[in-house]
Design an enzyme around this catalytic site. Structure first.
Site, PDB file in Angstrom:
ATOM      1  N   GLU A 156       0.816  -1.222   0.000  1.00 58.43           N
ATOM      2  CA  GLU A 156       0.000   0.000   0.000  1.00 58.43           C
ATOM      3  C   GLU A 156       0.850   1.273   0.000  1.00 58.43           C
ATOM      4  OE1 GLU A 156      -4.073  -1.663   2.105  1.00 58.43           O
ATOM      5  OE2 GLU A 156      -2.674  -0.492   3.311  1.00 58.43           O
ATOM      6  N   GLU A 315      -6.538  -7.920  -1.073  1.00 55.36           N
ATOM      7  CA  GLU A 315      -7.041  -7.911   0.295  1.00 55.36           C
ATOM      8  C   GLU A 315      -8.532  -7.603   0.303  1.00 55.36           C
ATOM      9  OE1 GLU A 315      -5.068  -5.391   3.086  1.00 55.36           O
ATOM     10  OE2 GLU A 315      -3.054  -5.902   2.375  1.00 55.36           O
TER      11      GLU A 315
END
Length: 676
Positions: A156, A315
Site C-alpha cells: 500500500e 485484500e
C-alpha cells in the site's frame, strides 16, 4: 480473445490471504493448526512477509530466514502456494536509530519519528541500500522455492516526503520537464501573479503547508512528482527481482482511488495489478446496492489498467475492518456476494487481510478468517470455506477477460486539478463521486464499462462518457474528435476543457482546445447552486429533469438543443445539446442532472451505438467475462429481496445445472452462466 492465466499452478480461482506466522513462532501448535484449517477453508495461497523485516533482520547484518522457508515448505506440501512480499513497508527500529535520514520529513519540514509504517523517504540512498540488501538475502533464501508464485512489492504505497534530498530531486525533475528553461515554467505556472516569478529552478520549493500552496501548477506538478518518485523507488525493487528471479511475476497492492498517487503511471512497471477492497457495507448514507456499485467501479478502475489480463483482489475483509468510522459486520451472504463480484469484474483471486487475528497492537480487532477463538465453527470461517468451495469450481473462468464497448474517462491529475481549483463550490465539486455515479448509471443497463485515462486509445469503444473533464492533456481533444468522426457516441458534462495540463485556462471559449467545434457550443458562465437552490430542464419530448449544484450557460453554435433550462435568468437557454458528425454524436450536458434523467439519456446513447442492454431487476448487477469463444454471465443480487432474472440460458457453473428461461436468485444470491 485468448486466455491469460495468471497462476497455472492453481486449478481454480486463487483463494488466500495475508498470513503472519512470524507473530506466532513461539506457538508451533498454532502454526501447525493454521495449515490444517487453511486446507479446510479451501485456501490455495498465503501472502507472507508483508511486515517481516525485523523477523528477517533483527539486528543490522544478522539474518534469519529459516522460519520462512519452513513455513513455505509446509504450505507447499499441503497444496498452498506463496505470494511473497518484500518487507520494505515498515522498517525495524535499529534502522531508524542508526540512519534517521531514512525517515520522512512532513509538509512543515519536520522529520518523522520511528513508528507506524510507510513513513520512510523513498529517495534516501541509505534506505534503498538497506532494502537492496534485505531483498537480495530474501531471494538467496527462497527465491527459487517451488511454492513461490508472485512477488508482492512492499505494501500500500503512499505518502510524500519534503526532506532536502526530495526537494533537490523535485527541482531536477522540474528542470528536466521544462527543458532547463525557467521561463517556460514561469509561463506554464503563470507565476507573474502575486509576483511569484522564479529566476532559477533552485528557488522552487514543494508546496509546504507553511509555504507556497497557492500556485495550481506547482501543487499539480508536486503530485505528479510524488508519483514519479514512488514509481522510481518501486522500480528499484522490481529491477532486483527481475534480475534475480525473472520467472516470478510482480505486483503491488493499491488502495481504491487513493488520492496521493496516480496508479496508472505505476502500473506500467507491474506484471499484474492488484488492490485492497474494503467497502463500508451496510452504512446509513446509501443503499447496499450503491455500496456494491461503487465497489464495482473500483474493480473496473483496477481491471482497466491492464485490460489484457485479469487483476487480483489482494485484500478484503471476510468480516469487518478496524479503521472505518463505524466497523460494521458483513451480514450473512455478503462475503460470498462481494467475493464473486470481484471475480465477475475480472479478478482471478479472492484474498483477505487477514488469515488469523493478532493478539495485540493496531490490528488486533481487524477482521480475519480465524478470530481469537481459533476455531472453524464460526460463521465467518464457514462463509470463507463456502467461497473456497465456489472458487474451486471456476477453473474455466481463469484467464478470461471483461471486454467492453463502453469507456468512462477518469484521470488522477484531473481529480487533483479540480480539487485544487479555486472556483465552483468546494463542497460539491465531487469529481470522483460524479464518475462513480455515471458508472452506476451504465450498470443499470447491465453493460460492462472500462474506466480509463483520457489519453488512452479509444479504439474498440462505441460509447465514451467523460464527466467533468476539466483538464485536457495534450492530444485528448484530437482523440475525442477522431472518436466521434469514426461513429462513436460521446457524452461530456459541465466543467469540460477549462485548463491545459499545466492548469492554464484555454482562451477562446470552453470547452477548449478545439472542443467547442466538436460539441457545437461555448460555455460562457457556470453557476454554482446552493443546496437549497434548484432548477429544471425540459426536453423536447416534454420530459423534465432536476438541476442541482452546477449549471452552465451555453452559447449555441451549430449543435441541436435537446433540453433547455426552465428557471432563473437562463431560463430557455440550452442545457443539453448534441452535434452529429456522420454517424457519430457529441452530447454536452451543461448541468448536474438527477439520476433518472441521466439514466434515460445514457440509454439513448447505448441504443444509438447498438450496444446490447439487459432489463434487470432493481439491485441486480450483470457482468460478463469471455475468452476462446466462451462467455460467462454473472448475475449478482445486491438486494435483500428474491428476484427473477429473465431469459437466462446456459450452464450454471456453481451447481452444474442446465438453465433455460427465468432464473430465481435469493437475497445476496449469485449465479454464473456459461454459454458459447
Amino acid at each position: 480473445m485468448e486466455r491469460k492465466i495468471l497462476f497455472p499452478q492453481i486449478s481454480g480461482i486463487m483463494h488466500g490471504g495475508d498470513y503472519n506466522p512470524e507473530q506466532w513462532l513461539d506457538r508451533p501448535d498454532i502454526l501447525e493448526e493454521d495449515v490444517r484449517l487453511m486446507k479446510e477453508a479451501g485456501m490455495t495461497s498465503a501472502t507472507l512477509g508483508v511486515f517481516s523485516w525485523s523477523a528477517y533482520e533483527p539486528k543490522e547484518g544478522e539474518f534469519h530466514f529459516e522460519w520462512l522457508k519452513e513455513i513455505m515448505d509446509r504450505l507447499y506440501e499441503n497444496g498452498i502456494h506463496t505470494v511473497l512480499a518484500t518487507p520494505s513497508g515498515a522498517r525495524p527500529a535499529w534502522l531508524d536509530q542508526k540512519y534517521p535520514e531514512a525517515m520522512r520529513v512532513d509538509s512543515y519540514g519536520v522529520r518523522y519519528h520511528h513508528g507506524v509504517r510507510h513513513n520512510h523517504c523513498m529517495s534516501a540512498p541509505v534506505y534503498r541500500e538497506k532494502v537492496s540488501i534485505i531483498l537480495n538475502k530474501l531471494i538467496d533464501a527462497v527465491g527459487d522455492h517451488p511454492g513461490l508464485v508472485m512477488w508482492h512489492i512492499s505494501n500500500e504505497f503512499g505518502g510524500e516526503c519534503f526532506c532536502p534530498h526530495c526537494v533537490k530531486r523535485f527541482q531536477n525533475y522540474l528542470a528536466e520537464k521544462f527543458d532547463h528553461d525557467i521561463d517556460k515554467l514561469n509561463h506554464a505556472w503563470w507565476t507573474a501573479f502575486w509576483s511569484h516569478t522564479y529566476n532559477d529552478f533552485s528557488q522552487i520549493e514543494p508546496p509546504y503547508s507553511n509555504g507556497e500552496c497557492s500556485n495550481m501548477g506547482l501543487t499539480l506538478e508536486w503530485k505528479r512528482f510524488t508519483t514519479w518518485s514512488m514509481t522510481d523507488y518501486m522500480k528499484s525493487e522490481i529491477d532486483i527481482l527481475k534480475q534475480r528471479s525473472p520467472q516470478i511475476p510482480v505486483t503491488t497492492n493499491y488502495m481504491k482511488l487513493y488520492p496521493g498517487l496516480d496508479y496508472r503511471v505505476m502500473s506500467k512497471e507491474l506484471d499484474v495489478v492488484s488492490w485492497d477492497s474494503y467497502p463500508a457495507f451496510h452504512n446509513d448514507w446509501e443503499t447496499f446496492a450503491d455500496t456494491m456499485g461503487e465497489n464495482a467501479f473500483d474493480h473496473a478502475v483496477m481491471r482497466s489498467m491492464k485490460k489484457d489480463k485479469p487483476f487480483m483482489l489482494m485484500e478484503s475483509a471476510p468480516g469487518l475492518v478496524n479503521w472505518h468510522d463505524c466497523n460494521k459486520m458483513k451480514r450473512p451472504g455478503v462475503h460470498r456476494l462481494a467475493s464473486l463480484q470481484a471475480v465477475a469484474l475480472g479478478s482471478d483471486t479472492v484474498q483477505y487481510f487477514q488469515w488469523r487475528k493478532g493478539r495485540g497492537s493496531f490490528e488486533q480487532y481487524h477482521g480475519a478468517v480465524l478470530d481469537h477463538l481459533g476455531r472453524s465453527d464460526t460463521r465467518i470461517f464457514r462463509e470463507v470455506a463456502e467461497v473456497g468451495a465456489d472458487l474451486a469450481k471456476l477453473s474455466d473462468l481463469r484467464g478470461t477477460l471483461v471486454k467492453s464497448k463502453v469507456a468512462l474517462l477518469f484521470d488522477w491529475d484531473n481529480m487533483w486539478s479540480i480539487d485544487a481549483m479555486r472556483g465552483l463550490s468546494q463542497e460539491t465539486k465531487k469529481y470522483p463521486e460524479t464518475c462513480i455515479k455515471f458508472y452506476k448509471y451504465l450498470m443499470h443497463f447491465g453493460v460492462d464499462v472500462d474506466v480509463i485515462p483520457s489519453d488512452d486509445p479509444l479504439d474498440g469503444y462505441d460509447v465514451v462518457v467523460a464527466p467533468m473533464l476539466y483538464m485536457l492533456r495534450t492530444g485528448v481533444a484530437d482523440s475525442l474528435k477522431a472518436f466521434v468522426k469514426r461513429g462513436g457516441q460521446l457524452l461530456a458534462t459541465y466543467v469540460t476543457g477549462y485548463v491545459d495540463e499545466n492548469q492554464l485556462n484555454f482562451l477562446g471559449g470552453f470547452p477548449g482546445d478545439g472542443l467547442t467545434e466538436l460539441f457545437g457550443v461555448i460555455s460562457e458562465e457556470i453557476d454554482s447552486l446552493y443546496p437549497t437552490d434548484c432548477n429544471e430542464v425540459c426536453f423536447t419530448d416534454g420530459s423534465k429533469g432536476q438541476v442541482r449544484d452546477y449549471a452552465e450557460m451555453l452559447r449555441l453554435l451549430d449543435a441541436k438543443t435537446l433540453a433547455t433550462y426552465e428557471q432563473d435568468y437562463y431560463g430557455g437557454m440550452p442545457a443539453v445539446t448534441v452535434k452529429d458528425t456522420g454517424s457519430g454524436s457529441a452530447y454536452y450536458v451543461a448541468a448536474r442532472l438527477d439520476d433518472e434523467t441521466m439514466i434515460r439519456l445514457l440509454g439513448q446513447l447505448l441504443e444509438k451505438a447498438q450496444i446490447p442492454t439487459y432489463h434487470l431487476p432493481e439491485g441486480v448487477e450483470h457482468h460478463t467475462r469471455e475468452a476462446d469463444g466462451q462467455m460467462f454471465d454473472f448475475y449478482l443480487n445486491c438486494s435483500q429481496q428474491p428476484v427473477e432474472i429473465e431469459a437466462v440460458s446456459g450452464t450454471e457453473l456453481l451447481t452444474g445445472e442446465a438453465v433455460s428461461g427465468a432464473y430465481h436468485l435469493k437475497p445476496y444470491g449469485v449465479c454464473i452462466i456459461a454459454r458459447k
